[in-house]
Write an enzyme that holds these catalytic residues in place. Sequence first.
Site, short mmCIF file in Angstrom:
data_model
loop_
_atom_site.label_atom_id
_atom_site.label_comp_id
_atom_site.label_asym_id
_atom_site.label_seq_id
_atom_site.Cartn_x
_atom_site.Cartn_y
_atom_site.Cartn_z
N SER A 233 -6.13 -23.06 22.70
CA SER A 233 -7.39 -23.60 22.46
C SER A 233 -8.51 -22.93 23.28
CB SER A 233 -7.46 -25.13 22.33
OG SER A 233 -7.31 -25.49 23.58
N LYS A 278 -12.41 -33.46 23.66
CA LYS A 278 -12.73 -32.32 24.47
C LYS A 278 -14.42 -32.26 24.73
CE LYS A 278 -8.96 -29.67 23.29
NZ LYS A 278 -8.36 -28.31 22.51
#
Length: 344
Positions: A233, A278
């Site tokens: 990611s 996140k």
Amino acid sequence: MKKFKIYAYAFLGVILLAVVCLLPLPVYLESVGKAINVADYVTVKGRTDESKGKLMLTYVSLQKATPILYVTSFLDKYTSRVPASEISGGETNAEFDKVQSYYMTDAVNQAKAISLKLAHKKYKRVYLGIYVMSILKNSTFKGKLKVGDTIVAVNNRHFDSTEGFMKYVKAQKKGSPIEITYLRDGKQKKANGKTVTLIGTNRSGIGISLAEKTKVKSPTKIRANMEGIGGPSAGLMLSLQMYSQVANVDLKAGRNIAGTGTISSNGKVGDIGGIDKKVVAASRAGATVFFAPNNPVSKAEKKADPTALSNYDEAKETVEKDNLKIKVIPVKNINEAISYLRNK
């Protein structure tokens, strides 16, 4: 006798406390992690980026649950409880770590390729072989190959692409003898087995799930020391950091910018998990901008979960719900992120 009872109760109390605090459950706790400055991990031509501002990658915190951690996790609205099987897919801890390490290594390679391409620098992708991601139960190579091995030849035939390897294996009849040449810990080894019918198909194969292993070579030397960080990611933010250094372009302009998303060699930004956590990590780290993948939810995903949201929509919903002071920017490819940073 009375003292004996006291000692016995104390001993049982210690045992119970140890069980509550230390007994691992088949559940992982996924919570808000951190946002870290990518410039601390990337060097180009031996130089680090010391310009003002930050380009930050974000990650979630993942830990094995114990009874006490499981109970207290309900006090944190951002913590999710995920069955261990969904995290590891039945792999051992060592296998899981190797797969995550591959994903990060691949993310670094993809980031190098797209950053060099955008900066109009020379580079080439070198095909190294097939990375073993898992071995199926009916494979005759189970117990011979391991997750993390790199297959470099089949029946002494070398290939310059994964497609060539798969085409050759598919052409073999069920039960055909196969000799695999592979690398493990830098040493070349061989393993013998036979082709099997792949589960759910009528095609032949060797019964492994695989990924392409490549390396990017260029006169422009880029290094990324991502030890201790796994998964794919970080691809987008690695690419932005590498591009800014290779092209000598200041994309930060003194700002703290975070984001997430996988990256392909053509610049496409892919979806990731845990984006709600996140964006919170980015906000806590002082980021004012957060890049989120903006790909539509597929019909299959909607069928499985009618409430499913795109990464961008989920991040935006989290920001609005918690009144976070951060702006979520939707991106489908790296050019959109670069354009935003330059124009803003």
